[in-house]
Design a protein around this motif. Structure first.
Motif, PDB file in Angstrom:
ATOM      1  N   ALA A  34      -6.851   3.225  -1.779  1.00  0.00           N
ATOM      2  CA  ALA A  34      -6.599   4.248  -2.807  1.00  0.00           C
ATOM      3  C   ALA A  34      -5.621   5.304  -2.303  1.00  0.00           C
ATOM      4  O   ALA A  34      -4.700   5.712  -3.020  1.00  0.00           O
ATOM      5  CB  ALA A  34      -7.914   4.900  -3.229  1.00  0.00           C
ATOM      6  N   LEU A  35      -5.803   5.738  -1.058  1.00  0.00           N
ATOM      7  CA  LEU A  35      -4.888   6.737  -0.494  1.00  0.00           C
ATOM      8  C   LEU A  35      -3.489   6.169  -0.293  1.00  0.00           C
ATOM      9  O   LEU A  35      -2.487   6.875  -0.457  1.00  0.00           O
ATOM     10  CB  LEU A  35      -5.436   7.284   0.816  1.00  0.00           C
ATOM     11  CG  LEU A  35      -6.619   8.246   0.692  1.00  0.00           C
ATOM     12  CD1 LEU A  35      -7.201   8.566   2.057  1.00  0.00           C
ATOM     13  CD2 LEU A  35      -6.183   9.522  -0.008  1.00  0.00           C
ATOM     14  N   THR A  36      -3.413   4.895   0.046  1.00  0.00           N
ATOM     15  CA  THR A  36      -2.104   4.251   0.207  1.00  0.00           C
ATOM     16  C   THR A  36      -1.329   4.291  -1.104  1.00  0.00           C
ATOM     17  O   THR A  36      -0.134   4.629  -1.123  1.00  0.00           O
ATOM     18  CB  THR A  36      -2.275   2.796   0.684  1.00  0.00           C
ATOM     19  OG1 THR A  36      -2.947   2.800   1.947  1.00  0.00           O
ATOM     20  CG2 THR A  36      -0.938   2.093   0.825  1.00  0.00           C
ATOM     21  N   GLU A  37      -1.996   3.955  -2.188  1.00  0.00           N
ATOM     22  CA  GLU A  37      -1.340   3.999  -3.498  1.00  0.00           C
ATOM     23  C   GLU A  37      -0.937   5.426  -3.871  1.00  0.00           C
ATOM     24  O   GLU A  37       0.135   5.648  -4.435  1.00  0.00           O
ATOM     25  CB  GLU A  37      -2.243   3.399  -4.576  1.00  0.00           C
ATOM     26  CG  GLU A  37      -2.256   1.903  -4.581  1.00  0.00           C
ATOM     27  CD  GLU A  37      -0.857   1.304  -4.653  1.00  0.00           C
ATOM     28  OE1 GLU A  37      -0.073   1.684  -5.559  1.00  0.00           O
ATOM     29  OE2 GLU A  37      -0.532   0.459  -3.797  1.00  0.00           O
ATOM     30  N   LYS A  38      -1.792   6.375  -3.537  1.00  0.00           N
ATOM     31  CA  LYS A  38      -1.486   7.782  -3.818  1.00  0.00           C
ATOM     32  C   LYS A  38      -0.206   8.195  -3.089  1.00  0.00           C
ATOM     33  O   LYS A  38       0.683   8.827  -3.671  1.00  0.00           O
ATOM     34  CB  LYS A  38      -2.669   8.648  -3.390  1.00  0.00           C
ATOM     35  CG  LYS A  38      -2.505  10.118  -3.660  1.00  0.00           C
ATOM     36  CD  LYS A  38      -3.756  10.870  -3.206  1.00  0.00           C
ATOM     37  CE  LYS A  38      -3.611  12.358  -3.383  1.00  0.00           C
ATOM     38  NZ  LYS A  38      -4.811  13.091  -2.941  1.00  0.00           N
ATOM     39  N   TRP A  39      -0.091   7.836  -1.800  1.00  0.00           N
ATOM     40  CA  TRP A  39       1.095   8.188  -1.026  1.00  0.00           C
ATOM     41  C   TRP A  39       2.324   7.414  -1.494  1.00  0.00           C
ATOM     42  O   TRP A  39       3.433   7.937  -1.480  1.00  0.00           O
ATOM     43  CB  TRP A  39       0.851   7.977   0.470  1.00  0.00           C
ATOM     44  CG  TRP A  39       0.087   9.115   1.060  1.00  0.00           C
ATOM     45  CD1 TRP A  39      -1.226   9.128   1.420  1.00  0.00           C
ATOM     46  CD2 TRP A  39       0.577  10.435   1.314  1.00  0.00           C
ATOM     47  NE1 TRP A  39      -1.577  10.363   1.892  1.00  0.00           N
ATOM     48  CE2 TRP A  39      -0.485  11.190   1.840  1.00  0.00           C
ATOM     49  CE3 TRP A  39       1.826  11.043   1.150  1.00  0.00           C
ATOM     50  CZ2 TRP A  39      -0.342  12.527   2.202  1.00  0.00           C
ATOM     51  CZ3 TRP A  39       1.970  12.376   1.508  1.00  0.00           C
ATOM     52  CH2 TRP A  39       0.887  13.103   2.034  1.00  0.00           C
ATOM     53  N   ARG A  40       2.133   6.171  -1.914  1.00  0.00           N
ATOM     54  CA  ARG A  40       3.264   5.386  -2.435  1.00  0.00           C
ATOM     55  C   ARG A  40       3.867   6.087  -3.662  1.00  0.00           C
ATOM     56  O   ARG A  40       5.084   6.220  -3.786  1.00  0.00           O
ATOM     57  CB  ARG A  40       2.819   3.978  -2.816  1.00  0.00           C
ATOM     58  CG  ARG A  40       3.955   3.095  -3.335  1.00  0.00           C
ATOM     59  CD  ARG A  40       3.467   1.755  -3.874  1.00  0.00           C
ATOM     60  NE  ARG A  40       2.587   1.044  -2.989  1.00  0.00           N
ATOM     61  CZ  ARG A  40       2.978   0.203  -2.018  1.00  0.00           C
ATOM     62  NH1 ARG A  40       4.265  -0.009  -1.816  1.00  0.00           N
ATOM     63  NH2 ARG A  40       2.097  -0.417  -1.279  1.00  0.00           N
ATOM     64  N   SER A  47      10.940   6.137   0.893  1.00  0.00           N
ATOM     65  CA  SER A  47      10.213   6.900   1.916  1.00  0.00           C
ATOM     66  C   SER A  47       8.923   6.183   2.312  1.00  0.00           C
ATOM     67  O   SER A  47       8.546   6.161   3.489  1.00  0.00           O
ATOM     68  CB  SER A  47       9.885   8.305   1.416  1.00  0.00           C
ATOM     69  OG  SER A  47      11.058   9.051   1.239  1.00  0.00           O
ATOM     70  N   PHE A  48       8.261   5.596   1.326  1.00  0.00           N
ATOM     71  CA  PHE A  48       7.014   4.900   1.631  1.00  0.00           C
ATOM     72  C   PHE A  48       7.274   3.669   2.496  1.00  0.00           C
ATOM     73  O   PHE A  48       6.501   3.358   3.392  1.00  0.00           O
ATOM     74  CB  PHE A  48       6.280   4.503   0.348  1.00  0.00           C
ATOM     75  CG  PHE A  48       4.917   3.935   0.620  1.00  0.00           C
ATOM     76  CD1 PHE A  48       3.865   4.770   0.968  1.00  0.00           C
ATOM     77  CD2 PHE A  48       4.698   2.578   0.557  1.00  0.00           C
ATOM     78  CE1 PHE A  48       2.614   4.254   1.244  1.00  0.00           C
ATOM     79  CE2 PHE A  48       3.445   2.057   0.828  1.00  0.00           C
ATOM     80  CZ  PHE A  48       2.402   2.895   1.176  1.00  0.00           C
ATOM     81  N   ARG A  49       8.391   2.989   2.264  1.00  0.00           N
ATOM     82  CA  ARG A  49       8.757   1.828   3.084  1.00  0.00           C
ATOM     83  C   ARG A  49       8.943   2.258   4.546  1.00  0.00           C
ATOM     84  O   ARG A  49       8.514   1.565   5.467  1.00  0.00           O
ATOM     85  CB  ARG A  49      10.020   1.169   2.535  1.00  0.00           C
ATOM     86  CG  ARG A  49      10.298  -0.191   3.094  1.00  0.00           C
ATOM     87  CD  ARG A  49      11.437  -0.969   2.438  1.00  0.00           C
ATOM     88  NE  ARG A  49      12.237  -0.309   1.433  1.00  0.00           N
ATOM     89  CZ  ARG A  49      12.022  -0.383   0.100  1.00  0.00           C
ATOM     90  NH1 ARG A  49      11.012  -1.071  -0.357  1.00  0.00           N
ATOM     91  NH2 ARG A  49      12.822   0.240  -0.747  1.00  0.00           N
TER      92      ARG A  49
END
Length: 101
Positions: A34-40, A47-49
């Motif tokens: 869930a946090l990964t998607e939030k940061w993406r 930037s996420f890459r």
């Protein structure tokens, strides 16, 4: 039941494919997702890459550490068995010594 060595030979033992049985493992995994998607969404794809590349490097280092710890622990355990078995005569009482269990 097959021996451990036979199972290892036949590819039935995969020490690196263990899923922890700790009760918090799966909930923490979902939280990470869930946090990964939030940061993406917050950072955008480019930037996420870059952040993912950083995490991939961290994962590589962690994997190397886990591998070294596994090998060290296995060798330590094997050496403990060798030590115990090499002194097994100390565990068997000798009638001449007068020691009894």
């Amino acid at each position: 039941m097959e021996s451990i060595l036979a199972a290892l030979y036949h590819g039935q033992l995969q020490a690196d494919e263990i899923v922890p049985s700790h009760p918090e493992y799966r909930p923490l995994g979902r939280q990470i997702g869930a946090l990964t998607e939030k940061w993406r969404n917050r950072l955008g794809e480019e930037s996420f890459r870059e952040l993912e590349e950083y995490f991939d490097l961290c994962d590589s280092v962690d994997s190397m550490h886990v591998e070294a710890a596994f090998i060290h622990g296995f060798k330590l355990g094997a050496n403990m068995i060798i030590e115990v078995m090499s002194r097994r005569e100390e565990l068997v009482p000798n009638a001449a010594s007068g020691v009894s269990l």
